[in-house]
Design a protein around this motif. Structure first.
Motif, PDB file in Angstrom:
ATOM      1  N   UNK A 185       0.787  -1.107   0.189  1.00  0.00           N
ATOM      2  CA  UNK A 185       0.141   0.190   0.151  1.00  0.00           C
ATOM      3  C   UNK A 185       0.827   1.176   0.089  1.00  0.00           C
ATOM      4  N   UNK A 186       0.270   2.288   0.592  1.00  0.00           N
ATOM      5  CA  UNK A 186       1.045   3.558   0.572  1.00  0.00           C
ATOM      6  C   UNK A 186       0.659   4.494  -0.607  1.00  0.00           C
ATOM      7  N   UNK A 187       0.215   4.110  -1.511  1.00  0.00           N
ATOM      8  CA  UNK A 187      -0.054   4.674  -2.972  1.00  0.00           C
ATOM      9  C   UNK A 187      -1.519   5.232  -2.958  1.00  0.00           C
ATOM     10  N   UNK A 188      -1.995   6.055  -1.933  1.00  0.00           N
ATOM     11  CA  UNK A 188      -3.278   6.420  -1.942  1.00  0.00           C
ATOM     12  C   UNK A 188      -3.625   7.553  -2.814  1.00  0.00           C
ATOM     13  N   UNK A 189      -4.846   8.058  -2.677  1.00  0.00           N
ATOM     14  CA  UNK A 189      -5.191   9.168  -3.713  1.00  0.00           C
ATOM     15  C   UNK A 189      -4.498  10.426  -3.353  1.00  0.00           C
ATOM     16  N   UNK A 190      -4.337  10.630  -2.087  1.00  0.00           N
ATOM     17  CA  UNK A 190      -3.628  11.844  -1.418  1.00  0.00           C
ATOM     18  C   UNK A 190      -2.369  11.692  -1.946  1.00  0.00           C
ATOM     19  N   UNK A 191      -1.637  10.587  -1.741  1.00  0.00           N
ATOM     20  CA  UNK A 191      -0.024  10.448  -1.840  1.00  0.00           C
ATOM     21  C   UNK A 191      -0.036  10.728  -3.480  1.00  0.00           C
ATOM     22  N   UNK A 192      -1.087  10.057  -4.246  1.00  0.00           N
ATOM     23  CA  UNK A 192      -0.833  10.291  -5.695  1.00  0.00           C
ATOM     24  C   UNK A 192      -0.774  11.885  -6.157  1.00  0.00           C
ATOM     25  N   UNK A 193      -1.824  12.614  -5.535  1.00  0.00           N
ATOM     26  CA  UNK A 193      -1.952  14.007  -5.910  1.00  0.00           C
ATOM     27  C   UNK A 193      -0.750  14.663  -5.439  1.00  0.00           C
ATOM     28  N   UNK A 194      -0.509  14.261  -4.043  1.00  0.00           N
ATOM     29  CA  UNK A 194       0.811  15.235  -3.627  1.00  0.00           C
ATOM     30  C   UNK A 194       2.175  14.808  -4.387  1.00  0.00           C
ATOM     31  N   UNK A 195       2.231  13.679  -4.582  1.00  0.00           N
ATOM     32  CA  UNK A 195       3.412  13.268  -5.689  1.00  0.00           C
ATOM     33  C   UNK A 195       3.271  13.918  -6.982  1.00  0.00           C
ATOM     34  N   UNK A 196       2.051  13.937  -7.524  1.00  0.00           N
ATOM     35  CA  UNK A 196       1.960  14.904  -8.870  1.00  0.00           C
ATOM     36  C   UNK A 196       2.431  16.047  -8.935  1.00  0.00           C
ATOM     37  N   UNK A 197       2.049  16.944  -7.714  1.00  0.00           N
ATOM     38  CA  UNK A 197       2.402  18.261  -7.565  1.00  0.00           C
ATOM     39  C   UNK A 197       3.937  18.459  -7.197  1.00  0.00           C
ATOM     40  N   UNK A 198       4.216  17.469  -6.376  1.00  0.00           N
ATOM     41  CA  UNK A 198       5.905  17.518  -6.127  1.00  0.00           C
ATOM     42  C   UNK A 198       6.789  17.201  -7.384  1.00  0.00           C
ATOM     43  N   UNK A 199       6.267  16.274  -8.017  1.00  0.00           N
ATOM     44  CA  UNK A 199       7.128  15.960  -9.287  1.00  0.00           C
ATOM     45  C   UNK A 199       7.126  17.212 -10.415  1.00  0.00           C
ATOM     46  N   UNK A 200       6.082  17.682 -10.443  1.00  0.00           N
ATOM     47  CA  UNK A 200       5.866  18.912 -11.170  1.00  0.00           C
ATOM     48  C   UNK A 200       6.564  19.954 -11.013  1.00  0.00           C
ATOM     49  N   UNK A 201       6.459  20.104  -9.505  1.00  0.00           N
ATOM     50  CA  UNK A 201       7.169  21.422  -9.295  1.00  0.00           C
ATOM     51  C   UNK A 201       8.987  21.100  -9.130  1.00  0.00           C
ATOM     52  N   UNK A 202       9.173  19.817  -9.143  1.00  0.00           N
ATOM     53  CA  UNK A 202      10.603  19.552  -9.147  1.00  0.00           C
ATOM     54  C   UNK A 202      11.002  19.743 -10.538  1.00  0.00           C
ATOM     55  N   UNK A 203      10.371  19.365 -11.481  1.00  0.00           N
ATOM     56  CA  UNK A 203      10.586  19.613 -13.092  1.00  0.00           C
ATOM     57  C   UNK A 203      10.827  20.951 -13.286  1.00  0.00           C
ATOM     58  N   UNK A 204       9.683  21.910 -12.947  1.00  0.00           N
ATOM     59  CA  UNK A 204       9.870  23.226 -12.994  1.00  0.00           C
ATOM     60  C   UNK A 204      11.014  23.915 -12.510  1.00  0.00           C
ATOM     61  N   UNK A 205      11.401  23.302 -11.204  1.00  0.00           N
ATOM     62  CA  UNK A 205      12.603  23.966 -10.680  1.00  0.00           C
ATOM     63  C   UNK A 205      14.139  23.555 -11.315  1.00  0.00           C
ATOM     64  N   UNK A 206      13.921  22.318 -11.704  1.00  0.00           N
ATOM     65  CA  UNK A 206      14.903  21.862 -12.649  1.00  0.00           C
ATOM     66  C   UNK A 206      15.272  22.475 -13.992  1.00  0.00           C
ATOM     67  N   UNK A 207      14.152  22.994 -14.538  1.00  0.00           N
ATOM     68  CA  UNK A 207      14.219  23.481 -15.826  1.00  0.00           C
ATOM     69  C   UNK A 207      14.364  25.180 -15.809  1.00  0.00           C
ATOM     70  N   UNK A 208      14.335  25.552 -14.499  1.00  0.00           N
ATOM     71  CA  UNK A 208      14.315  27.110 -14.372  1.00  0.00           C
ATOM     72  C   UNK A 208      15.996  27.479 -14.263  1.00  0.00           C
ATOM     73  N   UNK A 209      16.928  26.639 -14.467  1.00  0.00           N
ATOM     74  CA  UNK A 209      18.301  27.141 -14.484  1.00  0.00           C
ATOM     75  C   UNK A 209      18.736  27.594 -15.742  1.00  0.00           C
ATOM     76  N   UNK A 210      19.013  28.894 -16.014  1.00  0.00           N
ATOM     77  CA  UNK A 210      19.099  29.409 -17.183  1.00  0.00           C
ATOM     78  C   UNK A 210      20.448  29.803 -17.680  1.00  0.00           C
ATOM     79  N   UNK A 211      21.500  29.063 -17.101  1.00  0.00           N
ATOM     80  CA  UNK A 211      22.817  29.330 -17.247  1.00  0.00           C
ATOM     81  C   UNK A 211      23.478  28.479 -18.649  1.00  0.00           C
TER      82      UNK A 211
END
Length: 352
Positions: free
Chosen positions: A128-154
């Motif tokens: 277990x552990x992959x509940x709806x809350x975890x799935x929503x939070x993980x989706x938000x976190x992965x999207x935020x991590x991708x945006x942070x990773x792409x935000x480096x303009x150097x």
């Protein structure tokens, strides 16, 4: 024996997420500490020095006999060994990611990959552990991590650093799963962490011996390793072990995304790394994921307290009092009234 343990467990679900987030915020300072190392410090040697020093400190704070008992016990020996190997791989790959991809990108990508791998491991194992809350939070976190990773303009090439960060995230998910298994099998959190870090440090000890160690005997090198060992290892992982007592592996892995947010803020404010609009949005998504997990878990805290309050009236010590008088053999309350009426017979004898 089970009644005293239930009241003590009720406050732990509230403190579990807070302890994990606090540990993640401490880990978020690792990039700043690594930036203060002397130039040319090899990442595997830094990881080995941190693990060895942290393991020795954890062993000194605890009891060595318990550490050897955890390593020798059949139920906890295997998960501790798996956690030690995973921690050794994580430390080496994590510091390599910070060196090649930068503090913000390396830490964010590594921590964003942890909940994904942890959820996959939990789903494969059927725990277990992959509940709806975890799935929503993980989706938000992965999207935020991708945006942070792409935000480096150097324009720095990040392929090797991102691969090292993904390896770090996968190994950290394995470390979390193995440590949680050892703790649930009866091992103390501090003792298990001491055993894991000692074994991981011994695994990386040949790297420390083979690599040049001149940086370690400088003031900056010794100070950084001392901070990484005492604060970022002993203090943070003791908090993390306490959180694993009540928090699931998937949820704990998502909560550790606070490390990426903290590393990003430090990189912008202290290290003067540029912050774009995408980085701001990614940081807000990470905060939303953490709040989603923490608030939902706090709302569930009063639920286990209700049965304990209702279970209190089950105690019926008055039965022993009725048995002590010698008249309360009847269990129903309706039979006590005739006994009380029979007490009026001595008055008839007083009229005689």
């Amino acid at each position: 024996m089970s009644t005293p343990s239930r009241p003590s467990r009720t406050p732990h679900p509230a403190a579990g997420p807070a302890a994990i987030v606090a540990a993640a915020l401490i880990w978020g300072t690792n990039g700043l500490a690594a930036s203060l190392l002397p130039a040319g410090s090899p990442a595997p040697a830094v990881a080995a020095a941190r693990l060895l020093a942290g393991g020795v400190l954890l062993l000194a704070l605890g009891r060595p006999g318990r550490v050897w008992a955890v390593l020798g016990h059949r139920a906890t020996r295997r998960p501790v060994a798996v956690a030690a190997v995973a921690m050794a791989v994580y430390q080496a790959s994590y510091f390599a990611a910070l060196d090649r991809a930068g503090v913000a990108v390396g830490s964010v990508v590594a921590m964003a990959a942890v909940p994904v791998f942890a959820g996959l491991i939990a789903a494969v194992r059927g725990r277990g552990g992959t509940s709806g809350t975890w799935l929503a939070a993980t989706s938000l976190a992965v999207a935020g991590g991708v945006l942070l990773g792409l935000g480096r303009p150097d324009g720095r090439p990040l392929l090797a650093g991102v691969l090292c960060a993904l390896l770090a995230g996968a190994s950290y998910a394995i470390f979390t799963t193995a440590c949680a298994a050892a703790i649930r099998r009866g091992a103390d959190s501090g003792t298990s962490m001491a055993a894991v870090f000692l074994l991981a440090g011994l695994l990386l000890a040949p790297v420390l011996v083979a690599a040049p160690t001149g940086w370690l005997f400088t003031g900056r090198g010794a100070g950084v390793i001392g901070y990484l060992a005492a604060v970022s290892t002993v203090g943070a992982y003791l908090l993390y072990g306490r959180g694993l007592r009540t928090v699931g592996v998937a949820t704990a892995s998502t909560l550790t995304l606070a490390e990426g947010a903290c590393a990003t803020v430090i990189g912008v404010l202290v290290l003067r790394e540029p912050l774009t609009t995408r980085s701001v949005i990614g940081l807000l998504l990470l905060v939303a994921a953490l709040l989603l997990l923490t608030v939902r878990r706090r709302r569930r805290i009063p639920a286990p307290a209700v049965p304990t309050q209702r279970a209190a009236p089950i105690r019926r010590p008055p039965r022993s009092r009725s048995q002590g008088r010698g008249r309360g053999r009847g269990r129903g309350r309706g039979r006590k009234a005739p006994h009380r009426r029979r007490t009026s017979r001595p008055r008839v004898n007083s009229r005689r």
